[in-house]
Motif scaffolding. Structure first.
Motif, PDB file in Angstrom:
ATOM      1  N   ARG A   1      43.662  22.556  51.001  1.00 46.78           N
ATOM      2  CA  ARG A   1      42.559  21.833  50.365  1.00 46.78           C
ATOM      3  C   ARG A   1      42.004  22.610  49.193  1.00 46.78           C
ATOM      4  N   LEU A   2      41.615  21.869  48.143  1.00 40.98           N
ATOM      5  CA  LEU A   2      40.940  22.471  46.993  1.00 40.98           C
ATOM      6  C   LEU A   2      39.597  21.782  46.808  1.00 40.98           C
ATOM      7  N   LEU A   3      38.550  22.591  46.647  1.00 39.13           N
ATOM      8  CA  LEU A   3      37.191  22.082  46.435  1.00 39.13           C
ATOM      9  C   LEU A   3      36.533  22.931  45.343  1.00 39.13           C
ATOM     10  N   PRO A   4      37.126  22.951  44.140  1.00 37.62           N
ATOM     11  CA  PRO A   4      36.600  23.868  43.118  1.00 37.62           C
ATOM     12  C   PRO A   4      35.198  23.458  42.668  1.00 37.62           C
ATOM     13  N   PRO A   5      34.435  24.410  42.126  1.00 34.66           N
ATOM     14  CA  PRO A   5      33.101  24.065  41.635  1.00 34.66           C
ATOM     15  C   PRO A   5      33.193  23.169  40.407  1.00 34.66           C
ATOM     16  N   LEU A   6      32.143  22.385  40.186  1.00 34.55           N
ATOM     17  CA  LEU A   6      32.158  21.420  39.085  1.00 34.55           C
ATOM     18  C   LEU A   6      32.073  22.105  37.722  1.00 34.55           C
ATOM     19  N   CYS A   7      31.737  23.407  37.721  1.00 35.28           N
ATOM     20  CA  CYS A   7      31.643  24.149  36.459  1.00 35.28           C
ATOM     21  C   CYS A   7      32.990  24.743  36.055  1.00 35.28           C
TER      22      CYS A   7
ATOM     23  N   THR B   1      36.168  25.811  34.367  1.00 38.49           N
ATOM     24  CA  THR B   1      36.601  25.572  32.981  1.00 38.49           C
ATOM     25  C   THR B   1      38.073  25.129  32.987  1.00 38.49           C
ATOM     26  N   ASP B   2      38.525  24.584  31.853  1.00 39.35           N
ATOM     27  CA  ASP B   2      39.942  24.197  31.749  1.00 39.35           C
ATOM     28  C   ASP B   2      40.840  25.405  31.945  1.00 39.35           C
ATOM     29  N   GLU B   3      40.421  26.527  31.353  1.00 41.47           N
ATOM     30  CA  GLU B   3      41.233  27.755  31.451  1.00 41.47           C
ATOM     31  C   GLU B   3      41.332  28.195  32.908  1.00 41.47           C
ATOM     32  N   GLU B   4      40.209  28.140  33.647  1.00 37.16           N
ATOM     33  CA  GLU B   4      40.227  28.545  35.066  1.00 37.16           C
ATOM     34  C   GLU B   4      41.074  27.584  35.894  1.00 37.16           C
ATOM     35  N   ALA B   5      40.948  26.291  35.578  1.00 42.05           N
ATOM     36  CA  ALA B   5      41.749  25.302  36.312  1.00 42.05           C
ATOM     37  C   ALA B   5      43.234  25.595  36.107  1.00 42.05           C
ATOM     38  N   ASP B   6      43.613  25.848  34.847  1.00 39.40           N
ATOM     39  CA  ASP B   6      45.038  26.098  34.553  1.00 39.40           C
ATOM     40  C   ASP B   6      45.515  27.385  35.211  1.00 39.40           C
ATOM     41  N   ARG B   7      44.648  28.398  35.205  1.00 44.79           N
ATOM     42  CA  ARG B   7      45.025  29.682  35.804  1.00 44.79           C
ATOM     43  C   ARG B   7      45.241  29.513  37.310  1.00 44.79           C
TER      44      ARG B   7
END
Ligand SMILES: Cc1ncc(COP(=O)(O)O)c(C=O)c1O
Length: 405
Positions: A375-381, A383-389
């Motif tokens: 499961r993934l529940l990332p914070p709404l903040c 960033t695109d860079e963090e998502a890609d990483r």
């Protein structure tokens, strides 16, 4: 104040081992600092947090500046007065929630399970005044909390073992099965209580037909429709409330987690004509205390000011698109599902556990359900860079188990 900054990870783990009840399968990491989507452990290692502190506990990310500032200011003004009195932060928070929930009125508590308990008591009280109804229909696979009322509502027998007898009057219909739901509702039913997306059991969104059947049944059979938005609330699924995906209007919303921006606060919101609880019926000493209410006001304002609900929708769709590509590429993946930033990848066998362990080693925190669901529940903040990483770390781990179907 004790300075704990020099405590090593083994010292922290030993402290837990010796003095804290072992009710969680804790991962042997001790976190000491967080900002946005990043966490640092006591050894200085940096992690990318794709679980929002764990189980979607903080939707805005760690230590959001508006929330931290509100807490700092509030800590100097007033920490606690009981609910025998009023305070401005409770009034403001109630108003904000009413504005964002079609005028529903709040009861404040500290946690998700207490929000569920409040919903259950409200439904029972309302039912007692409307034909002596007391049964509540929930769904198999649901999770509503750990206290005995919420546990009784939870439709997973593994959580019931050892705690019977549970509260009477709960019926569990099959998930996403409108016929099963219809046959569980009868003249004794005071409420249908559902998560729009079942979270803890592995991120299973309700089908539109199921949620709409619930709303129709509530209308036709004269019971309440209550939604558990403890995990889905405040933008996580790309809408402010997850029920908005389904064009239904619940009478009652239970919520918590992201509400406090990292502090413990929950709320049970009810349309004014269904606010059946009156003085003496229910209470919560710390519910809606000035500190947590001020933090929640700051968190809700930040959510709007930074357009984070829209962000969850667009970023969530992009991330799910990438994961669906993986599902086509790797036979080890059996399904990708989710709404917004509430996502799951289901694998054959125990491969989710392998992928999750590998990702953690490389500094990405995910959550596994059993050994097969990641499961993934990332914070709404995020960033695109963090998502890609984070996705790149996952892609690499999945590719190592990928060929194995
Ligand atoms: C849908 C849902 N309801 C209730 C709860 C219980 O919340 P808490 O742990 O704050 O009591 C949870 C926790 O994961 C949840 O996901």
């Amino acid at each position: 104040m004790s300075d704990l900054s020099s405590m090593s990870t083994p010292q922290v783990l030993n402290g837990y081992e010796r003095a804290v009840q072992c009710t969680y399968g804790r991962i042997p990491i001790a976190f000491v600092r967080g900002r946005g989507a990043r966490l640092w452990d006591s050894e200085g290692k940096e992690y990318l947090d794709f679980v929002s502190g764990g189980r979607a506990g903080t939707g805005l990310g760690h230590c959001h500046p508006r929330v931290v500032e509100a807490i700092r200011r509030q800590a100097e003004a007033l920490l606690f007065v009981s609910n025998d009195f009023h305070h401005p932060w409770g009034a403001r928070l109630g108003e904000l929630l009413a504005q964002r929930s079609g005028g529903r009125k709040a009861f404040f508590c500290n946690s998700g399970t207490e929000a569920s308990e409040t919903a259950i008591k409200l439904a029972r009280k309302w039912g007692s005044q409307n034909g002596g109804r007391y049964e509540i229909v929930t769904a198999q696979g649901s999770f509503h909390g750990r206290t005995l009322g919420a546990l009784s509502a939870t439709g997973q027998t593994k959580f019931h073992q050892g705690f019977q007898p549970l509260l009477e009057g709960f019926h569990y219909c099959r998930w996403n099965d409108p016929d099963s739901l219809a046959s569980a509702v009868n003249a004794r039913t005071c409420a249908i209580y559902l998560e729009p997306v079942q979270g803890e059991s592995g991120t299973y969104p309700a089908s539109p037909a199921f949620m709409q059947a619930a709303a129709r049944l509530a209308r036709e059979r004269g019971c309440l429709l209550m939604v558990d938005e403890v995990q889905t609330g405040f933008g996580r699924t790309g809408r402010y409330w997850a029920y908005e995906h389904y064009s239904v209007e619940p009478h009652v919303i239970a919520t918590a987690k992201a509400l406090g921006g990292g502090l413990p606060i929950g709320a049970c919101l009810a349309l004014p004509e269904y606010c059946a609880l009156v003085p003496g019926d229910h209470g919560c000493t710390f519910g809606g205390n000035p500190l947590c209410a001020a933090a929640a006001v700051a968190a809700l304002e930040a959510l709007d000011a930074e357009n984070l609900v829209e962000r969850a929708a667009t970023l969530g769709e992009r991330m799910l698109g990438t994961m669906r590509d993986w599902a086509r590429q790797y036979p080890s993946i059996t399904e990708v599902r989710g709404l917004g930033l509430m996502q799951a990848i289901e694998f054959h066998g125990d491969q989710a556990a392998t992928v999750g362990r590998g990702a953690l080693e490389r500094g990405l925190i995910t959550h596994t359900v059993g050994a097969g669901i990641l499961r993934l529940l990332p914070p709404l903040c995020l960033t695109d860079e963090e998502a890609d990483r984070g996705l790149a770390i996952l892609a690499r781990e999945i590719s190592t188990v990928g060929g194995r179907g």
